[in-house]
Design a protein around this motif. Structure first.
Motif, PDB file in Angstrom:
ATOM      1  N   HIS A 172       0.856  -1.178   0.000  1.00  0.00           N
ATOM      2  CA  HIS A 172       0.000   0.000   0.000  1.00  0.00           C
ATOM      3  C   HIS A 172       0.901   1.240   0.000  1.00  0.00           C
ATOM      4  O   HIS A 172       2.117   1.124   0.118  1.00  0.00           O
ATOM      5  CB  HIS A 172      -0.939  -0.006   1.211  1.00  0.00           C
ATOM      6  N   PRO A 173       0.349   2.440  -0.152  1.00  0.00           N
ATOM      7  CA  PRO A 173       1.190   3.647  -0.200  1.00  0.00           C
ATOM      8  C   PRO A 173       1.934   3.904   1.106  1.00  0.00           C
ATOM      9  O   PRO A 173       1.438   3.635   2.203  1.00  0.00           O
ATOM     10  CB  PRO A 173       0.177   4.766  -0.487  1.00  0.00           C
ATOM     11  N   PHE A 174       3.127   4.445   0.958  1.00  0.00           N
ATOM     12  CA  PHE A 174       3.983   4.866   2.074  1.00  0.00           C
ATOM     13  C   PHE A 174       4.425   6.309   1.829  1.00  0.00           C
ATOM     14  O   PHE A 174       4.397   6.796   0.702  1.00  0.00           O
ATOM     15  CB  PHE A 174       5.230   3.985   2.157  1.00  0.00           C
ATOM     16  N   TYR A 175       4.844   6.986   2.885  1.00  0.00           N
ATOM     17  CA  TYR A 175       5.461   8.300   2.733  1.00  0.00           C
ATOM     18  C   TYR A 175       6.910   8.253   3.206  1.00  0.00           C
ATOM     19  O   TYR A 175       7.323   7.337   3.927  1.00  0.00           O
ATOM     20  CB  TYR A 175       4.662   9.387   3.443  1.00  0.00           C
ATOM     21  N   ILE A 176       7.687   9.248   2.770  1.00  0.00           N
ATOM     22  CA  ILE A 176       9.129   9.290   2.990  1.00  0.00           C
ATOM     23  C   ILE A 176       9.448  10.132   4.220  1.00  0.00           C
ATOM     24  O   ILE A 176       8.809  11.164   4.457  1.00  0.00           O
ATOM     25  CB  ILE A 176       9.834   9.860   1.751  1.00  0.00           C
ATOM     26  N   LEU A 177      10.455   9.713   4.977  1.00  0.00           N
ATOM     27  CA  LEU A 177      10.936  10.462   6.138  1.00  0.00           C
ATOM     28  C   LEU A 177      12.448  10.626   6.087  1.00  0.00           C
ATOM     29  O   LEU A 177      13.174   9.716   5.635  1.00  0.00           O
ATOM     30  CB  LEU A 177      10.579   9.760   7.448  1.00  0.00           C
ATOM     31  N   LEU A 178      12.920  11.754   6.592  1.00  0.00           N
ATOM     32  CA  LEU A 178      14.329  12.030   6.856  1.00  0.00           C
ATOM     33  C   LEU A 178      14.418  12.589   8.269  1.00  0.00           C
ATOM     34  O   LEU A 178      13.666  13.511   8.617  1.00  0.00           O
ATOM     35  CB  LEU A 178      14.898  13.067   5.884  1.00  0.00           C
ATOM     36  N   ASN A 179      15.301  12.052   9.097  1.00  0.00           N
ATOM     37  CA  ASN A 179      15.449  12.627  10.440  1.00  0.00           C
ATOM     38  C   ASN A 179      16.834  12.339  11.000  1.00  0.00           C
ATOM     39  O   ASN A 179      17.535  11.416  10.546  1.00  0.00           O
ATOM     40  CB  ASN A 179      14.377  12.090  11.385  1.00  0.00           C
TER      41      ASN A 179
END
Length: 283
Positions: free
Chosen positions: A244-251
């Protein structure tokens, strides 16, 4: 920043440069990879003027100092002190010192940044990649990853998590790629470590990528395939949580249950520099 195709699938490619480049100046990407069969669908090249915040049409700042489920020590802010465009790169800075913010343990000792594409770009499948130079030192925990876009409805880890790149500062050559889902999360996740030869990861840019499709997720560093995961790796009776759809993270996290606290040898400020983030679809 470029919006070429808001498609459902993604891909990317990486390279590294000499560690002598100044902060925020990533230098040329010397990759010779030919992305046969892939088409660029979305990217942020971080080419805004120096001193700019990230593009709000692309990224949202997540804020707070509640430990983020890992007893982390930082407070995530939304200011350019902690995330700024400089020299054609995104510079995410973890800083120490007295803070007016409150963390789970009292007055926060660190500030940093956490950026997400939630609600703005949420691919399903593809090759997703970023060219990154990580920070250094014990207690540093930079990450480039994805979360299931249904997290607000089903919670974690049922939503699924794809960690394209994690590094803990006391392991300066080690990259971790992992998957987390219901019944295989935290230390029981599908985790693979890869030792990158040469200089420590903090001394050069590297390209971190996943190729994600129905039934398989492949992990790469500088085009080296070091792990492939399929539904056969999931514990019996548990669901493959990645269709299913995912979103991107940077931390950039500081401290926590995995890296531990910074010590006297960890000097602040520490930066994670991101040359670009790109997503490709199958041609």
């Amino acid at each position: 920043m470029k919006y070429l195709l808001h498609g459902l699938v993604l891909a990317t490619v990486c390279g590294c440069t000499a560690s002598s480049r100044p902060t925020g100046a990533p230098g040329p990407d010397t990759s010779t990879t030919r992305l046969a069969g892939w088409q660029l669908a979305w990217s942020d090249e971080f080419e805004l003027p120096d001193g700019s915040p990230v593009d709000p049409a692309t990224w949202t700042h997540e804020l707070g100092g509640d430990g983020w489920g890992n007893e982390e020590l930082q407070y995530y802010t939304d200011g350019t002190d902690n995330a700024v465009i400089r020299g054609g790169a995104l510079v995410m800075t973890a800083k120490s010192g007295a803070s007016t913010h409150s963390c789970w343990y009292g007055a926060c000792r660190y500030t940093s940044a956490r950026l997400v594409t939630k609600g703005k770009f949420e691919p399903r499948y593809g090759r997703i990649e970023a060219r990154i130079r990580v920070p250094a030192g014990k207690g540093m925990w930079p990450a480039f990853w994805l979360l299931g876009a249904n997290m607000d409805n089903v919670g974690w880890p049922q939503c699924g998590e794809i960690d394209v790149m994690e590094n803990v500062g006391h392991e300066p050559h080690e990259v971790y790629g992992s998957l987390h889902g219901d019944g295989y999360s935290n230390e029981n996740g599908l985790i693979t470590g890869y030792t990158v030869p040469g200089a420590p990861l903090s001394e050069a840019y590297h390209r971190y990528a996943v190729e994600w499709e129905a039934g398989a997720i492949r992990f790469y560093v500088d085009d080296v395939l070091y792990s492939t995961r399929t539904p056969a790796d999931v514990p019996p009776g548990r669901a493959w949580a990645f269709d299913h759809p995912f979103y991107i993270l940077l931390n950039v996290a500081v401290g926590g249950t995995w890296p531990g606290d910074p010590d006297e040898a960890t000097h602040f400020p520490q930066t994670m520099q991101v040359d670009w983030v790109r997503a490709y679809v199958k041609s």
